[in-house]
Scaffold this motif. Structure first.
Motif, PDB file in Angstrom:
ATOM      1  N   ALA A 312     -12.211 -10.099  39.397  1.00 13.87           N
ATOM      2  CA  ALA A 312     -12.750  -8.740  39.533  1.00 13.87           C
ATOM      3  C   ALA A 312     -12.349  -7.845  38.368  1.00 13.87           C
ATOM      4  CB  ALA A 312     -12.263  -8.136  40.850  1.00 13.87           C
ATOM      5  N   HIS A 313     -13.267  -6.948  37.998  1.00 12.53           N
ATOM      6  CA  HIS A 313     -13.051  -5.927  36.968  1.00 12.53           C
ATOM      7  C   HIS A 313     -12.808  -6.525  35.582  1.00 12.53           C
ATOM      8  CE1 HIS A 313     -12.846  -3.340  40.435  1.00 12.53           C
ATOM      9  NE2 HIS A 313     -11.748  -3.933  40.878  1.00 12.53           N
ATOM     10  N   GLY A 314     -13.290  -7.765  35.347  1.00 10.32           N
ATOM     11  CA  GLY A 314     -13.170  -8.381  34.024  1.00 10.32           C
ATOM     12  C   GLY A 314     -11.820  -8.968  33.718  1.00 10.32           C
ATOM     13  N   SER A 315     -10.915  -8.974  34.668  1.00  8.81           N
ATOM     14  CA  SER A 315      -9.579  -9.528  34.442  1.00  8.81           C
ATOM     15  C   SER A 315      -9.649 -11.052  34.301  1.00  8.81           C
ATOM     16  CB  SER A 315      -8.660  -9.147  35.607  1.00  8.81           C
ATOM     17  OG  SER A 315      -7.360  -9.652  35.395  1.00  8.81           O
ATOM     18  N   ILE A 316      -8.751 -11.606  33.484  1.00  8.76           N
ATOM     19  CA  ILE A 316      -8.653 -13.056  33.289  1.00  8.76           C
ATOM     20  C   ILE A 316      -7.324 -13.519  33.871  1.00  8.76           C
ATOM     21  CG2 ILE A 316      -8.784 -14.961  31.655  1.00  8.76           C
ATOM     22  CD1 ILE A 316     -11.289 -13.260  31.667  1.00  8.76           C
ATOM     23  N   GLN A 317      -7.400 -14.416  34.855  1.00 10.19           N
ATOM     24  CA  GLN A 317      -6.195 -14.911  35.519  1.00 10.19           C
ATOM     25  C   GLN A 317      -6.147 -16.435  35.485  1.00 10.19           C
ATOM     26  OE1 GLN A 317      -6.005 -13.278  39.486  1.00 10.19           O
ATOM     27  NE2 GLN A 317      -5.581 -11.201  38.750  1.00 10.19           N
ATOM     28  N   THR A 318      -4.948 -16.988  35.650  1.00  4.98           N
ATOM     29  CA  THR A 318      -4.758 -18.447  35.648  1.00  4.98           C
ATOM     30  C   THR A 318      -4.656 -18.942  37.088  1.00  4.98           C
ATOM     31  OG1 THR A 318      -2.366 -18.147  35.463  1.00  4.98           O
ATOM     32  CG2 THR A 318      -3.599 -18.425  33.411  1.00  4.98           C
ATOM     33  N   THR A 319      -5.690 -18.648  37.872  1.00  5.83           N
ATOM     34  CA  THR A 319      -5.630 -18.931  39.308  1.00  5.83           C
ATOM     35  C   THR A 319      -6.577 -20.041  39.753  1.00  5.83           C
ATOM     36  OG1 THR A 319      -7.220 -17.137  39.601  1.00  5.83           O
ATOM     37  CG2 THR A 319      -4.898 -16.608  39.938  1.00  5.83           C
ATOM     38  N   ALA A 320      -7.529 -20.433  38.917  1.00  7.24           N
ATOM     39  CA  ALA A 320      -8.539 -21.409  39.346  1.00  7.24           C
ATOM     40  C   ALA A 320      -7.936 -22.804  39.394  1.00  7.24           C
ATOM     41  CB  ALA A 320      -9.740 -21.384  38.407  1.00  7.24           C
ATOM     42  N   THR A 321      -8.196 -23.500  40.475  1.00  4.86           N
ATOM     43  CA  THR A 321      -7.745 -24.897  40.599  1.00  4.86           C
ATOM     44  C   THR A 321      -8.863 -25.880  40.298  1.00  4.86           C
ATOM     45  OG1 THR A 321      -8.216 -24.847  42.973  1.00  4.86           O
ATOM     46  CG2 THR A 321      -5.955 -24.328  42.273  1.00  4.86           C
ATOM     47  N   GLN A 322     -10.101 -25.385  40.247  1.00  8.30           N
ATOM     48  CA  GLN A 322     -11.250 -26.221  39.895  1.00  8.30           C
ATOM     49  C   GLN A 322     -12.128 -25.467  38.905  1.00  8.30           C
ATOM     50  OE1 GLN A 322     -13.001 -27.058  43.768  1.00  8.30           O
ATOM     51  NE2 GLN A 322     -12.049 -29.087  43.785  1.00  8.30           N
ATOM     52  N   VAL A 323     -12.936 -26.240  38.167  1.00  9.03           N
ATOM     53  CA  VAL A 323     -13.833 -25.635  37.182  1.00  9.03           C
ATOM     54  C   VAL A 323     -15.053 -25.047  37.888  1.00  9.03           C
ATOM     55  CG1 VAL A 323     -15.318 -26.081  35.189  1.00  9.03           C
ATOM     56  CG2 VAL A 323     -13.084 -27.207  35.371  1.00  9.03           C
ATOM     57  N   SER A 324     -15.364 -23.801  37.560  1.00 10.03           N
ATOM     58  CA  SER A 324     -16.566 -23.137  38.066  1.00 10.03           C
ATOM     59  C   SER A 324     -17.173 -22.337  36.920  1.00 10.03           C
ATOM     60  CB  SER A 324     -16.235 -22.205  39.231  1.00 10.03           C
ATOM     61  OG  SER A 324     -15.446 -21.112  38.762  1.00 10.03           O
ATOM     62  N   ALA A 325     -18.290 -21.660  37.178  1.00  9.83           N
ATOM     63  CA  ALA A 325     -18.922 -20.849  36.128  1.00  9.83           C
ATOM     64  C   ALA A 325     -17.972 -19.795  35.584  1.00  9.83           C
ATOM     65  CB  ALA A 325     -20.193 -20.195  36.677  1.00  9.83           C
TER      66      ALA A 325
END
Length: 487
Positions: A312-325
């Motif tokens: 949200a709000h353009g923030s970049i986080q290291t939270t994804a456990t799988q690849v998505s768009a």
């Protein structure tokens, strides 16, 4: 699928007959011969297997086939019964290829190839020379762990969940039909598990393929396997390769650090949100780039296995456990810098507090990043026609050789310097030729435009490519296949 998110590399190889000549697929008439003294594009074959038989596909995407009279062709554009061969592996690692349908063996020399022999003689035996890029990650099939150099213990340990850093890159060195395993510090693996400076008899292995997996047999007929809690790679007691003795080779992804316009490294040290706020490089500032083959966008993976993601709000986080768009980013190369565009169509910029946000419509200074490749201190470069190697009789470089030279890659404020083993540097002369005897380093730009390949640009903005004569030149105006290099 292994924890690194990879599939094993497709097995490609050259086949060498008893006279030391490579099986070659010619474009004219889709004929085959065994006349070539070295392995280039026409000598590379891809192995396709089902549960029983193997198919051999040429660089022209046609299949080797044999009819009932032993006549061999390579014109079939699909797999059928005459294309099915049984691999009969010999104790020295060589193969005999038997037609499954006609029960005859394939062999011969020069233009006189046939599949009509009832038994296996020297003429029906083929040595296997892997055509993969020699650098890769090595995964134990049984342990599902990666091999890495354990410098403090003087051994290779098969204990890594993710192949991180240059220590996890091994080089397969081909020598007279056998292979050595070379670590990033230039040492070779002996069969007792110790690393040695010279690749003698005890550090040389016969490569065997079993159901698409690799096994390494030593000079005493025993196989390499991970041993003990640390997974020390050494020869075990087995004289037959089981699951413990099988390995996959996987592509080694680029691992990078990124410096923002504020002169600080992008880091995840402060938590899940990314910010450019660190002065030094650690695992917290190092990210693995994994390219999407369909759209050439990339993901950034952390050493803990998570991915960067747009939230949200353009923030970049290291939270994804799988690849998505939202974990895919488009790269735009800007000479010695680059910019990243997120899935919302906005560029990532660095705010005054160092936070990374994908909120910019265009590229300015705050959107530019310097990318440093950290797990390739040295390069082995292979193009569409062969490896880059010093020219024998001049200061230029060949780009179509079957053997390679190893070059040092040195980062310098967004640019790269490329140095040979003789201590001299690459530079571009007035005629556009890339020369290798420079006393002063010249700035080159490195781009990572697609999976498994890089491009190099001269200070004049031209791409380095191999010309039709095999010479390396800096005259590419656009990114063509001749300007892409496996590394």
């Amino acid at each position: 699928m292994p924890s690194n998110g990879n599939q094993p590399l497709t097995l490609q190889f050259g086949l060498i007959n008893h006279e030391g000549r490579y099986l070659t697929a010619e474009r004219f008439g889709y004929k085959v011969n065994a006349s070539a003294p070295s392995m280039k594009k026409k000598q590379i074959w891809t192995l396709e297997q089902d549960s029983q038989a193997a198919y051999l596909r040429s660089h022209l995407r046609r299949y080797l086939a044999s009819d009932k009279d032993g006549r061999v062709t390579c014109e079939a554009d699909g797999r059928h019964s005459d294309c099915r061969f049984l691999i009969v592996a010999q104790s020295d690692g060589r193969w005999a290829l038997r037609s499954e349908r006609h029960l005859r063996f394939f062999g011969g020399s020069g233009d006189r190839l046939s599949c009509f022999a009832q038994g296996i003689g020297d003429g029906e035996l083929w040595a296997v020379h892997l055509a993969l890029h020699p650098r890769a990650n090595l995964l134990s099939v049984a342990r599902k762990r990666y091999a890495r150099l354990s410098a403090e213990d003087g051994q290779i340990s098969v204990d890594a969940n993710v192949p991180w850093g240059v220590a996890a890159i091994l080089t397969l060195v081909y020598r007279n039909g056998k292979y050595c395993l070379k670590t990033c510090d230039g040492r070779f693996l002996g069969n007792d598990g110790k690393l040695v400076q010279q690749s003698g008899r005890t550090a040389t292995y016969t490569l065997e393929l079993k159901c698409g997996k690799l096994a390494f047999k030593d000079c005493e007929g025993k196989y390499l396997s991970p041993v003990g809690p640390a997974g020390t790679l050494r020869s075990g007691r087995c004289s037959k390769a089981g699951k413990d003795e099988l390995f996959d080779l996987e592509e080694s992804h680029p691992q990078v650090v990124l410096m923002a316009a504020n002169g600080k490294y992008v880091s995840m040290r402060q938590g899940v949100s990314l910010a450019a706020n660190q002065e030094d490089e650690t695992e917290m500032e190092t990210f693995q780039m994994e390219m999407n083959k369909e759209n050439n966008k990339c993901t950034f993976r952390t050493s803990r296995g998570n991915y960067w993601a747009l939230v949200a709000h353009g923030s970049i986080q290291t939270t994804a456990t799988q690849v998505s768009a939202n974990s895919l980013f488009a790269m735009e190369w800007l000479g010695h810098k680059m910019a990243l565009k997120a899935n919302n169509g906005k560029y990532i910029c660095t705010k005054k507090n160092g936070q990374l946000l994908a909120v910019s419509e265009s590229i300015g200074e705050d959107e530019q990043l310097s990318l440093k490749l950290v797990n390739r201190p040295t390069l082995i470069l292979r193009g569409e026609n062969g490896f880059i190697c010093h020219h024998k009789n001049s200061n230029t470089l060949d780009a179509s050789r079957s053997v390679y030279d190893i070059f040092s890659l040195q980062f310098s404020d967004g640019a790269y310097h490329i140095q040979g083993a003789n201590g001299r540097f690459w530079y571009v002369d007035s005629g556009g030729l890339v020369c290798s005897d420079g006393e002063v380093p010249e700035d080159f730009s490195v781009e990572l435009p697609e999976r498994g390949r890089l491009a190099i640009r001269s200070s004049g903005g031209r791409y380095l490519r191999g010309d039709q004569g095999g010479t390396l030149k800096a005259d590419g105006l656009s990114l063509s296949s001749s300007a892409l290099w496996e590394y």
